[in-house]
Design an enzyme around this catalytic site. Sequence first.
Site, PDB file in Angstrom:
ATOM      1  N   SER A 137      -5.691   7.962   9.877  1.00  0.00           N
ATOM      2  CA  SER A 137      -4.675   6.927   9.761  1.00  0.00           C
ATOM      3  C   SER A 137      -3.743   6.968  10.974  1.00  0.00           C
ATOM      4  O   SER A 137      -4.197   6.869  12.106  1.00  0.00           O
ATOM      5  CB  SER A 137      -3.916   7.100   8.437  1.00  0.00           C
ATOM      6  OG  SER A 137      -3.080   5.995   8.179  1.00  0.00           O
TER       7      SER A 137
ATOM      8  N   GLU B  22     -10.495  -0.852   3.981  1.00  0.00           N
ATOM      9  CA  GLU B  22      -9.294  -0.194   4.464  1.00  0.00           C
ATOM     10  C   GLU B  22      -7.993  -0.752   3.877  1.00  0.00           C
ATOM     11  O   GLU B  22      -7.069  -0.009   3.557  1.00  0.00           O
ATOM     12  CB  GLU B  22      -9.223  -0.298   6.003  1.00  0.00           C
ATOM     13  CG  GLU B  22     -10.208   0.566   6.743  1.00  0.00           C
ATOM     14  CD  GLU B  22      -9.778   2.027   6.805  1.00  0.00           C
ATOM     15  OE1 GLU B  22      -8.727   2.369   6.235  1.00  0.00           O
ATOM     16  OE2 GLU B  22     -10.511   2.814   7.418  1.00  0.00           O
TER      17      GLU B  22
ATOM     18  N   HIS C 298      -8.495   2.838   2.129  1.00  0.00           N
ATOM     19  CA  HIS C 298      -7.923   3.648   3.210  1.00  0.00           C
ATOM     20  C   HIS C 298      -7.539   5.030   2.678  1.00  0.00           C
ATOM     21  O   HIS C 298      -6.788   5.146   1.716  1.00  0.00           O
ATOM     22  CB  HIS C 298      -6.688   2.947   3.764  1.00  0.00           C
ATOM     23  CG  HIS C 298      -6.017   3.683   4.883  1.00  0.00           C
ATOM     24  ND1 HIS C 298      -6.522   3.696   6.158  1.00  0.00           N
ATOM     25  CD2 HIS C 298      -4.878   4.430   4.923  1.00  0.00           C
ATOM     26  CE1 HIS C 298      -5.720   4.407   6.942  1.00  0.00           C
ATOM     27  NE2 HIS C 298      -4.718   4.868   6.211  1.00  0.00           N
TER      28      HIS C 298
END
Length: 544
Positions: free
Chosen positions: A229, A355, A465
Amino acid sequence: MVFRGVLSAAILCGMVAATPLSQKSPPSVKLDAATFTGTTNGSVSAFLGIPYVQPPVGDLRFHLPQAILPYNGTYNASAYGPSCPQQTFKVPGNLTAETEAILASLVADGSPQSEDCLTINIFTPAGATSNSNLPVAVYFFGGGFAVGAASRYPGDVIINRSLELNEPVIYVSLNYRINGFGFLAGQEVMDAGVANLGLHDQRQALRWVQKYIGSFGGDPSKVTIWGESAGSTSIAYHMITNGGDNEGLFRAAFMQSGSQLPVSGMKGGQPYYDMVVKAAGCSNSSDTLQCLREAPFDTLKSAINNVPTFYDYQSLVLAWMPRPDGVFLVDNPQTLIQQGIVANVPFVNGDCDDEATPFSYSTLNITTEQELRDYVTTYWSPHASNSTLDKLMELYPVTPADGSPFNTGNNNTVTPQFKRIAAFLGDINFQGPRRLLLQARSGHQKIWSFVNKRLKDLPGLGAFHGSDINMVYGPADMTDYLVRFVANLDPSGNTGINWPEYKTETPNLLTFLDGSIPANITQDTYRKEGIEFVTQMMLDDPWQ
């Protein structure tokens, strides 16, 4: 090479022999004139909470990290240091209990917080010595540059699995300043030369590793930077800063769910700076930045908490993020990559399939196409023409079967626009930047890519995500690919499937799957026209 395997076996034998002794006597390491005492648990020794720069408190708040003075005395390195101050998040309401719990887990941190937080943690195979010369993985945590802490990602799993694979490595994690403490932006910040402090913290930590990791058994010439991330996005910036000269700080990179973002300058950060200044009571000061430096911690923390998060309506248009400052980032990161200003090191870069589903629950009030068009021009592309918006709506249709979670038909239709928004946000913020970087570097260096399509049946989220974190820290099969890459600069090996390099003509993706076949090789051609379109849209009209 044969000699490497023999050396690894010798190192492992030494570690096994040393383990009983190290369990009786805590491990210690000498840095400068100081002794640091850690802990050993089975086959893993850990040295935790070591300060790697001077504490950014008092006069050093909102200043570049200052090199640590030579160590002296004795240190107890048996516990993590406090987390850097976290921004308070409010998870969107009216969700299922399962979805709410997952979204909350992405931003939760229950550890103590302090501005005096810039510490580093080293996990080693028990018995490693200064002669071991082991490869090193340095992990940057994620959290949208607003939350996160190294203590959430212990290295025991990585070390133990590396020993099982006969590829022993060392694992390093670190805290860096986040949210307004680390990524305050605006003209005042740029004029003072103190932008992107979190990235400077990371860079200073890498210099610390070069200086000291040998004492723990690491080889400073064999460092791989690894992140997820915001941590992965940070890696992209370490690859393009300094004219692409990595200063010998790392030899490879492993990136999960994060690439360079299309940001043109500091202007976009000004509203958040002004918001913090006002909330902290500094609006009437002749030097607002100095006023913020002198503000009580609780006052400043409360002011930063007023700024929108990625669970608010603007979603992934992050308030806190690295921005071009003429120093660490001299231009729009996308532009630098197109110019070929990238460190020439092998790297892995992959994404999850869905995501943006966690970040699309803040926009559930968008239920019509006109509302979506307004949202795009308000936050993503203010100068988009009607024809651009028409094309965007065509490429990201309202049909649920075309949206994210992908390949789930009419399921997960939370609102009429939810899956459409999740598809758009995922491509513009994750898939597009990843593909741009990979295609720009194909033929210039060794690169690999993956896509995680596991958990596709998770309602409302799919392969969301962060869902690949447990595939490394589980441990699971991605742990093996990571360890082998850190050790050999090639993720393939005895991992069940050969992972071919990514090339423009053959954009191979290692695709992680649910079911009896855990992975296969596919091509990075999905949503080609849409991803190319939103990527160009942001190149033409990047964030300020």
